[in-house]
Design a protein around this motif. Structure first.
Motif, PDB file in Angstrom:
ATOM      1  N   ALA A 166       1.004 -47.364 -45.869  1.00  0.00           N
ATOM      2  CA  ALA A 166       2.122 -46.050 -45.889  1.00  0.00           C
ATOM      3  C   ALA A 166       2.736 -47.821 -46.483  1.00  0.00           C
ATOM      4  O   ALA A 166       3.295 -47.953 -47.489  1.00  0.00           O
ATOM      5  CB  ALA A 166       2.446 -46.785 -44.498  1.00  0.00           C
ATOM      6  N   ALA A 167       1.700 -49.449 -46.564  1.00  0.00           N
ATOM      7  CA  ALA A 167       2.590 -50.344 -47.640  1.00  0.00           C
ATOM      8  C   ALA A 167       1.948 -50.279 -48.362  1.00  0.00           C
ATOM      9  O   ALA A 167       2.346 -50.739 -49.401  1.00  0.00           O
ATOM     10  CB  ALA A 167       1.813 -51.395 -46.596  1.00  0.00           C
ATOM     11  N   ALA A 170       6.195 -45.729 -54.404  1.00  0.00           N
ATOM     12  CA  ALA A 170       6.750 -43.538 -53.404  1.00  0.00           C
ATOM     13  C   ALA A 170       7.394 -44.471 -52.350  1.00  0.00           C
ATOM     14  O   ALA A 170       8.063 -45.156 -51.520  1.00  0.00           O
ATOM     15  CB  ALA A 170       5.110 -43.513 -52.185  1.00  0.00           C
ATOM     16  N   GLY A 171       8.236 -43.081 -52.560  1.00  0.00           N
ATOM     17  CA  GLY A 171       9.515 -43.076 -51.456  1.00  0.00           C
ATOM     18  C   GLY A 171       9.345 -43.303 -49.785  1.00  0.00           C
ATOM     19  O   GLY A 171       8.230 -42.971 -50.221  1.00  0.00           O
ATOM     20  N   THR A 172      10.402 -42.956 -49.699  1.00  0.00           N
ATOM     21  CA  THR A 172      10.773 -43.510 -47.760  1.00  0.00           C
ATOM     22  C   THR A 172      10.103 -42.453 -47.496  1.00  0.00           C
ATOM     23  O   THR A 172       8.374 -42.414 -46.277  1.00  0.00           O
ATOM     24  CB  THR A 172      11.503 -43.747 -47.399  1.00  0.00           C
ATOM     25  N   VAL A 173      10.105 -40.957 -47.926  1.00  0.00           N
ATOM     26  CA  VAL A 173       9.065 -39.654 -47.161  1.00  0.00           C
ATOM     27  C   VAL A 173       7.896 -39.706 -47.176  1.00  0.00           C
ATOM     28  O   VAL A 173       7.279 -39.984 -46.297  1.00  0.00           O
ATOM     29  CB  VAL A 173      10.316 -38.849 -47.774  1.00  0.00           C
ATOM     30  N   ALA A 174       7.354 -39.979 -48.445  1.00  0.00           N
ATOM     31  CA  ALA A 174       5.920 -40.612 -48.492  1.00  0.00           C
ATOM     32  C   ALA A 174       5.111 -41.028 -47.653  1.00  0.00           C
ATOM     33  O   ALA A 174       4.083 -40.979 -47.176  1.00  0.00           O
ATOM     34  CB  ALA A 174       5.671 -40.175 -50.688  1.00  0.00           C
ATOM     35  N   VAL A 197       6.342 -42.283 -45.161  1.00  0.00           N
ATOM     36  CA  VAL A 197       6.016 -41.690 -44.089  1.00  0.00           C
ATOM     37  C   VAL A 197       5.046 -40.930 -43.672  1.00  0.00           C
ATOM     38  O   VAL A 197       3.922 -40.900 -43.013  1.00  0.00           O
ATOM     39  CB  VAL A 197       7.224 -41.526 -43.068  1.00  0.00           C
ATOM     40  N   LEU A 198       4.358 -40.471 -45.183  1.00  0.00           N
ATOM     41  CA  LEU A 198       3.746 -38.616 -44.744  1.00  0.00           C
ATOM     42  C   LEU A 198       2.281 -39.051 -44.620  1.00  0.00           C
ATOM     43  O   LEU A 198       1.153 -39.308 -44.146  1.00  0.00           O
ATOM     44  CB  LEU A 198       4.096 -37.747 -46.085  1.00  0.00           C
ATOM     45  N   VAL A 199       2.330 -40.854 -45.575  1.00  0.00           N
ATOM     46  CA  VAL A 199       0.786 -41.344 -45.758  1.00  0.00           C
ATOM     47  C   VAL A 199       0.757 -42.669 -44.866  1.00  0.00           C
ATOM     48  O   VAL A 199      -0.511 -41.696 -43.901  1.00  0.00           O
ATOM     49  CB  VAL A 199       0.858 -42.257 -46.656  1.00  0.00           C
ATOM     50  N   PHE A 200       1.683 -42.584 -43.825  1.00  0.00           N
ATOM     51  CA  PHE A 200       1.683 -43.471 -42.242  1.00  0.00           C
ATOM     52  C   PHE A 200       1.067 -42.194 -41.247  1.00  0.00           C
ATOM     53  O   PHE A 200      -0.412 -42.171 -40.580  1.00  0.00           O
ATOM     54  CB  PHE A 200       2.781 -43.732 -42.097  1.00  0.00           C
ATOM     55  N   VAL A 201       1.756 -40.947 -40.999  1.00  0.00           N
ATOM     56  CA  VAL A 201       1.276 -39.731 -40.305  1.00  0.00           C
ATOM     57  C   VAL A 201       0.071 -39.338 -40.898  1.00  0.00           C
ATOM     58  O   VAL A 201      -1.261 -39.325 -39.690  1.00  0.00           O
ATOM     59  CB  VAL A 201       2.299 -38.980 -40.353  1.00  0.00           C
ATOM     60  N   ALA A 202      -0.340 -39.088 -42.114  1.00  0.00           N
ATOM     61  CA  ALA A 202      -1.920 -38.246 -42.135  1.00  0.00           C
ATOM     62  C   ALA A 202      -2.326 -39.419 -42.061  1.00  0.00           C
ATOM     63  O   ALA A 202      -3.770 -38.735 -41.566  1.00  0.00           O
ATOM     64  CB  ALA A 202      -1.594 -38.184 -43.772  1.00  0.00           C
ATOM     65  N   VAL A 203      -2.580 -40.396 -42.396  1.00  0.00           N
ATOM     66  CA  VAL A 203      -3.578 -42.081 -42.158  1.00  0.00           C
ATOM     67  C   VAL A 203      -3.833 -41.804 -40.723  1.00  0.00           C
ATOM     68  O   VAL A 203      -4.840 -41.593 -40.484  1.00  0.00           O
ATOM     69  CB  VAL A 203      -4.018 -42.789 -43.170  1.00  0.00           C
ATOM     70  N   SER A 204      -3.067 -41.624 -40.196  1.00  0.00           N
ATOM     71  CA  SER A 204      -3.044 -42.157 -38.904  1.00  0.00           C
ATOM     72  C   SER A 204      -3.342 -41.016 -37.739  1.00  0.00           C
ATOM     73  O   SER A 204      -4.180 -41.433 -37.077  1.00  0.00           O
ATOM     74  CB  SER A 204      -1.514 -42.577 -38.009  1.00  0.00           C
ATOM     75  N   VAL A 205      -3.389 -39.629 -38.253  1.00  0.00           N
ATOM     76  CA  VAL A 205      -3.230 -39.175 -37.343  1.00  0.00           C
ATOM     77  C   VAL A 205      -5.075 -37.842 -37.792  1.00  0.00           C
ATOM     78  O   VAL A 205      -6.206 -37.761 -36.980  1.00  0.00           O
ATOM     79  CB  VAL A 205      -2.758 -37.148 -37.939  1.00  0.00           C
ATOM     80  N   ALA A 206      -5.467 -38.560 -39.066  1.00  0.00           N
ATOM     81  CA  ALA A 206      -6.717 -38.356 -39.602  1.00  0.00           C
ATOM     82  C   ALA A 206      -7.516 -39.670 -38.741  1.00  0.00           C
ATOM     83  O   ALA A 206      -8.836 -39.332 -38.201  1.00  0.00           O
ATOM     84  CB  ALA A 206      -6.927 -38.663 -41.274  1.00  0.00           C
ATOM     85  N   LEU A 207      -7.202 -40.338 -38.651  1.00  0.00           N
ATOM     86  CA  LEU A 207      -8.533 -41.366 -38.204  1.00  0.00           C
ATOM     87  C   LEU A 207      -8.490 -41.506 -36.488  1.00  0.00           C
ATOM     88  O   LEU A 207      -9.233 -41.118 -36.352  1.00  0.00           O
ATOM     89  CB  LEU A 207      -8.095 -43.117 -38.127  1.00  0.00           C
ATOM     90  N   ILE A 208      -7.693 -40.880 -36.330  1.00  0.00           N
ATOM     91  CA  ILE A 208      -7.457 -40.052 -34.566  1.00  0.00           C
ATOM     92  C   ILE A 208      -7.935 -39.587 -34.444  1.00  0.00           C
ATOM     93  O   ILE A 208      -9.028 -39.278 -33.398  1.00  0.00           O
ATOM     94  CB  ILE A 208      -5.874 -40.117 -34.216  1.00  0.00           C
ATOM     95  N   ALA A 209      -8.035 -38.044 -35.962  1.00  0.00           N
ATOM     96  CA  ALA A 209      -9.006 -37.128 -35.209  1.00  0.00           C
ATOM     97  C   ALA A 209      -9.961 -37.146 -35.733  1.00  0.00           C
ATOM     98  O   ALA A 209     -11.274 -36.259 -34.930  1.00  0.00           O
ATOM     99  CB  ALA A 209      -8.523 -36.157 -36.048  1.00  0.00           C
ATOM    100  N   VAL A 210     -10.062 -38.516 -36.695  1.00  0.00           N
ATOM    101  CA  VAL A 210     -11.895 -38.317 -36.872  1.00  0.00           C
ATOM    102  C   VAL A 210     -12.723 -39.140 -35.958  1.00  0.00           C
ATOM    103  O   VAL A 210     -13.590 -39.673 -35.971  1.00  0.00           O
ATOM    104  CB  VAL A 210     -11.907 -38.613 -37.999  1.00  0.00           C
ATOM    105  N   VAL A 211     -12.286 -40.389 -36.340  1.00  0.00           N
ATOM    106  CA  VAL A 211     -13.015 -41.573 -35.227  1.00  0.00           C
ATOM    107  C   VAL A 211     -12.608 -41.501 -34.107  1.00  0.00           C
ATOM    108  O   VAL A 211     -13.710 -42.810 -33.397  1.00  0.00           O
ATOM    109  CB  VAL A 211     -12.272 -42.879 -36.002  1.00  0.00           C
ATOM    110  N   ARG A 212     -11.672 -41.608 -33.197  1.00  0.00           N
ATOM    111  CA  ARG A 212     -11.896 -41.742 -31.705  1.00  0.00           C
ATOM    112  C   ARG A 212     -12.777 -40.394 -30.611  1.00  0.00           C
ATOM    113  O   ARG A 212     -13.259 -41.132 -30.100  1.00  0.00           O
ATOM    114  CB  ARG A 212     -10.469 -40.534 -31.084  1.00  0.00           C
TER     115      ARG A 212
END
Length: 143
Positions: free
Chosen positions: A39-40, A47-51, A53-68
Motif C-alpha cells: 500500500a505504501a 494511488a488514491g486512499t481507496v486504491a 486500502v484495496l491494495v493493502f487488503v488484496a495483498v494481505s488476503v492473497a498472502l494469507i490465502a496462499v502462504v498460510r
C-alpha cells in the motif's frame, strides 16, 4: 493527509505489524505488514486512499490465502532426516556384554553404549543382535 505523508503512514503500519510478528511468531502479522508495504508503494506512485486500502487488503488476503496453508503443511510434516538419538531408535546393535533388565553393553553405530532389556525377564548374550527401541539418557533400551 497528503500523498507524501500517506506512504510514510503505511510504512509505520508495516513496522507496527512487524512487532507482533516478532513477539508472537504469528506469520499472519508478517503478511499484513507486506500488504502495508504494498500500500505504501501504491501511495508512492500516486494511488488514491481507496486504491491504497484495496491494495493493502488484496495483498494481505492473497498472502494469507496462499502462504498460510503452505506454511501450515510444512510445519505439520516431520523432518525427513532423523538426527541425534532419534536416528538411533530402530537401529540394530550387537551385544558386547550380556544385556538384561539390570544392564549390559552393546555396540551401536560404531560406539559402545550401556543398554538394558525392555523385557526385564529377557537376557541377550554376547554376539546377539538386538533392536534399539528407545534411548533413555545414555542407555539404549533393546529388544
Amino acid at each position: 493527509m497528503n500523498d507524501i505523508d500517506a506512504w510514510v503512514w503505511w510504512l509505520v503500519a508495516a513496522v507496527a505489524l512487524g512487532i507482533p510478528l516478532v513477539v508472537t511468531a504469528m506469520p499472519e502479522f508478517g503478511m499484513l505488514a507486506v500488504g502495508a508495504v504494498a500500500a505504501a508503494a501504491a501511495s508512492g506512485v500516486g494511488a488514491g486512499t481507496v486504491a491504497q486500502v484495496l491494495v493493502f487488503v488484496a495483498v494481505s488476503v492473497a498472502l494469507i490465502a496462499v502462504v498460510r496453508p503452505i506454511a501450515a503443511r510444512h510445519r505439520a510434516q516431520r523432518p525427513q532426516l532423523a538426527t541425534g538419538i532419534d536416528a538411533l531408535k530402530g537401529r540394530q546393535a550387537v551385544v558386547t556384554e550380556r544385556v538384561d533388565g539390570a544392564g549390559g553393553r552393546i555396540k551401536l553405530a560404531g560406539e559402545v553404549w550401556s543398554a538394558r532389556a525392555l523385557d526385564t525377564a529377557r537376557a541377550y548374550e554376547v554376539g546377539q543382535q538386538v533392536d534399539v527401541v528407545d534411548i533413555e539418557g545414555a542407555t539404549a533400551i533393546v529388544i
